[in-house]
Structure formats: C-alpha cells, structure tokens
Design a protein around this motif. Structure first.
Motif, PDB file in Angstrom:
ATOM      1  N   LEU A  91       0.543  -1.638   0.268  1.00 37.35           N
ATOM      2  CA  LEU A  91       0.021   0.076  -0.228  1.00 37.35           C
ATOM      3  C   LEU A  91       0.907   1.090  -0.306  1.00 37.35           C
ATOM      4  O   LEU A  91       1.723   1.469   0.876  1.00 37.35           O
ATOM      5  N   VAL A  92       0.362   2.586  -1.070  1.00 32.84           N
ATOM      6  CA  VAL A  92       0.847   3.520  -0.900  1.00 32.84           C
ATOM      7  C   VAL A  92       0.201   4.799  -1.035  1.00 32.84           C
ATOM      8  O   VAL A  92      -1.154   4.497  -1.522  1.00 32.84           O
ATOM      9  N   LEU A  93       1.171   5.953  -0.189  1.00 28.66           N
ATOM     10  CA  LEU A  93       0.085   7.278  -0.165  1.00 28.66           C
ATOM     11  C   LEU A  93       0.040   7.991  -1.185  1.00 28.66           C
ATOM     12  O   LEU A  93       1.552   8.550  -1.003  1.00 28.66           O
ATOM     13  N   TYR A  94      -0.681   8.858  -1.577  1.00 30.36           N
ATOM     14  CA  TYR A  94       0.311  10.015  -2.074  1.00 30.36           C
ATOM     15  C   TYR A  94      -0.907  11.119  -1.319  1.00 30.36           C
ATOM     16  O   TYR A  94      -1.963  10.795  -1.879  1.00 30.36           O
ATOM     17  N   LEU A  95       0.028  11.642  -1.162  1.00 34.43           N
ATOM     18  CA  LEU A  95      -0.359  13.120  -0.326  1.00 34.43           C
ATOM     19  C   LEU A  95      -0.262  13.963  -1.174  1.00 34.43           C
ATOM     20  O   LEU A  95       0.633  14.625  -1.779  1.00 34.43           O
ATOM     21  N   PHE A  96      -1.542  14.549  -0.825  1.00 31.69           N
ATOM     22  CA  PHE A  96      -1.531  16.342  -1.095  1.00 31.69           C
ATOM     23  C   PHE A  96      -1.843  17.401  -0.718  1.00 31.69           C
ATOM     24  O   PHE A  96      -3.216  16.987  -0.217  1.00 31.69           O
ATOM     25  N   GLY A  97      -0.529  17.712  -0.412  1.00 27.98           N
ATOM     26  CA  GLY A  97      -1.132  19.117   0.178  1.00 27.98           C
ATOM     27  C   GLY A  97      -1.770  19.982  -0.727  1.00 27.98           C
ATOM     28  O   GLY A  97      -1.481  21.570  -1.604  1.00 27.98           O
ATOM     29  N   THR A  98      -2.428  20.806   0.306  1.00 18.89           N
ATOM     30  CA  THR A  98      -4.135  21.832  -0.713  1.00 18.89           C
ATOM     31  C   THR A  98      -3.222  23.416   0.591  1.00 18.89           C
ATOM     32  O   THR A  98      -2.764  23.477   1.410  1.00 18.89           O
TER      33      THR A  98
END
Length: 207
Positions: A91-98
């Motif tokens: 499992l890989v998480l792609y993180l997007f900060g707003t």
C-alpha cells in the motif's frame, strides 16, 4: 552525442522509484487553515523529496492573509504540496497538501478528485481557521480524521471540548500529532486508513 549519458541524464533517484511490490495506491489530501502545518507534515513523512509550491509572502497579502498568531510565517503554499509514503509493501499513499488561504481554494476541486480521505490539521491557537475547511469536506462527503498539531505554547483542551468547538461527530477520529515528527505523521495517516476501512466494513454489512 548520447544525451542519456551519465553526465546529462541521471534518471530517477533510487528512493523515488515506486516499490515493485506495490499493488494499491491511495490518494489522501492534507487540509487545514492557513499556517496549520500542512507543508511541514508532507515534508516530514514523505519518503521521496516532496514537491512544494511555497512562495515568499509579499505586501500583496497584507490585509488579505490573517497572520494573527503566526506572525513569523514568511512563505505560503500557492498551489499544492506533494509527497509519497509506503504504508507497507503493498500500500502506497500519495499525499496532496492544499493551500490554506481561501483565495486559493478554487484549486481544491482538482486536488480532491479521486481522494479517498483527508487529514485535517488543527491549530488550537486558531481553531476558527479550520471551521470552513471541515464544512467543505462534509459537503463533499470526504471522510477525514483530525490531527491536533502540537505547536509550542499552544493551549491544550480536552478532546470533548475540541469536538464541541469543531462540531465533530464522535465517530470522527481526533489524534494529537506533531507535523515535524515523521512517526507522528505516519500514525495519523494510519489512523485515517483504519477509519476508511471501518467505514467500508460498515457500508458492506448486511442490513
């Protein structure tokens, strides 16, 4: 001339290559008001060099961006932050900060596309900056957990008081965290994954 020679083409760094064992990827957004620590969290937990779009704050923001309580802040995210973390071999998480300022919220539509969940960062010195953020998540139906970011000197409140102040349902996880600490950031992402799993399990139970 071979333009792919070692002098002109280095290729991706070994730490940037996605693990061959990865079988699932999840998009997660990191949200919160202006200056609550979103860029710090993504940078702390990302296993790759994070992409940031921070720009130096200028006179143009005077009277527009509320710096009360964060007067020392000199840079701000104008588009997004991006990072990646492997939770396990699969499992890989792609993180997007707003971006936090309301004038950049039009970018949220694209950042939220395909996101399975969100982490809301809360600064107890300025809880009001996250009211509208949580409202927008609830309107979109995006599941989220709340991370109470541990700023030095910030007031501490019982969880019950924080829930009441943010008008949060008891089922929404609220966890203390430190956006500067990788292990703490990983813990809150794991809490989000467990919460999403719980929601999935409840939705598939026979009625």
């Amino acid at each position: 001339m071979d333009y792919r020679s070692s002098e002109s083409y280095a290729g991706p760094r070994s730490e940037d290559i996605l693990p061959a064992t990865a079988t699932a990827a999840v998009k997660v957004v990191i949200v919160g008001g202006f200056g609550v620590g979103k860029t710090t969290l993504v940078g702390s937990v990302s296993e790759i060099r994070p992409l940031t779009t921070e720009e130096t704050m200028t006179q143009a923001g005077v009277g527009v961006d509320d710096l009360a309580g964060i007067e020392q802040k000199t840079e701000t995210t104008v588009a997004m932050d991006f990072g990646r973390i492997s939770i396990n071999d699969q499992l890989v998480l792609y993180l997007f900060g707003t971006p936090g300022q309301e004038r950049f919220w039009f970018l949220w539509n694209g950042l939220f596309e395909g996101a399975l969940g969100a982490v809301v960062l809360l600064d107890t010195r300025r809880m009001e900056v996250s009211y509208d953020v949580i409202g927008r998540l609830e309107e979109r139906g995006v599941p989220f957990v709340v991370g109470v970011n541990a700023f030095p000197g910030a007031p501490r409140y019982p969880v019950s008081e924080l829930r009441a102040a943010m008008d949060l349902d008891d089922s929404v996880p609220m966890i203390d965290c430190d956006a500067r600490d990788r292990a703490s950031c990983r813990d809150i992402l794991m809490a989000l994954m467990r919460y999403l799993y719980t929601l999935t399990t409840v939705s598939t139970e026979p009625q």
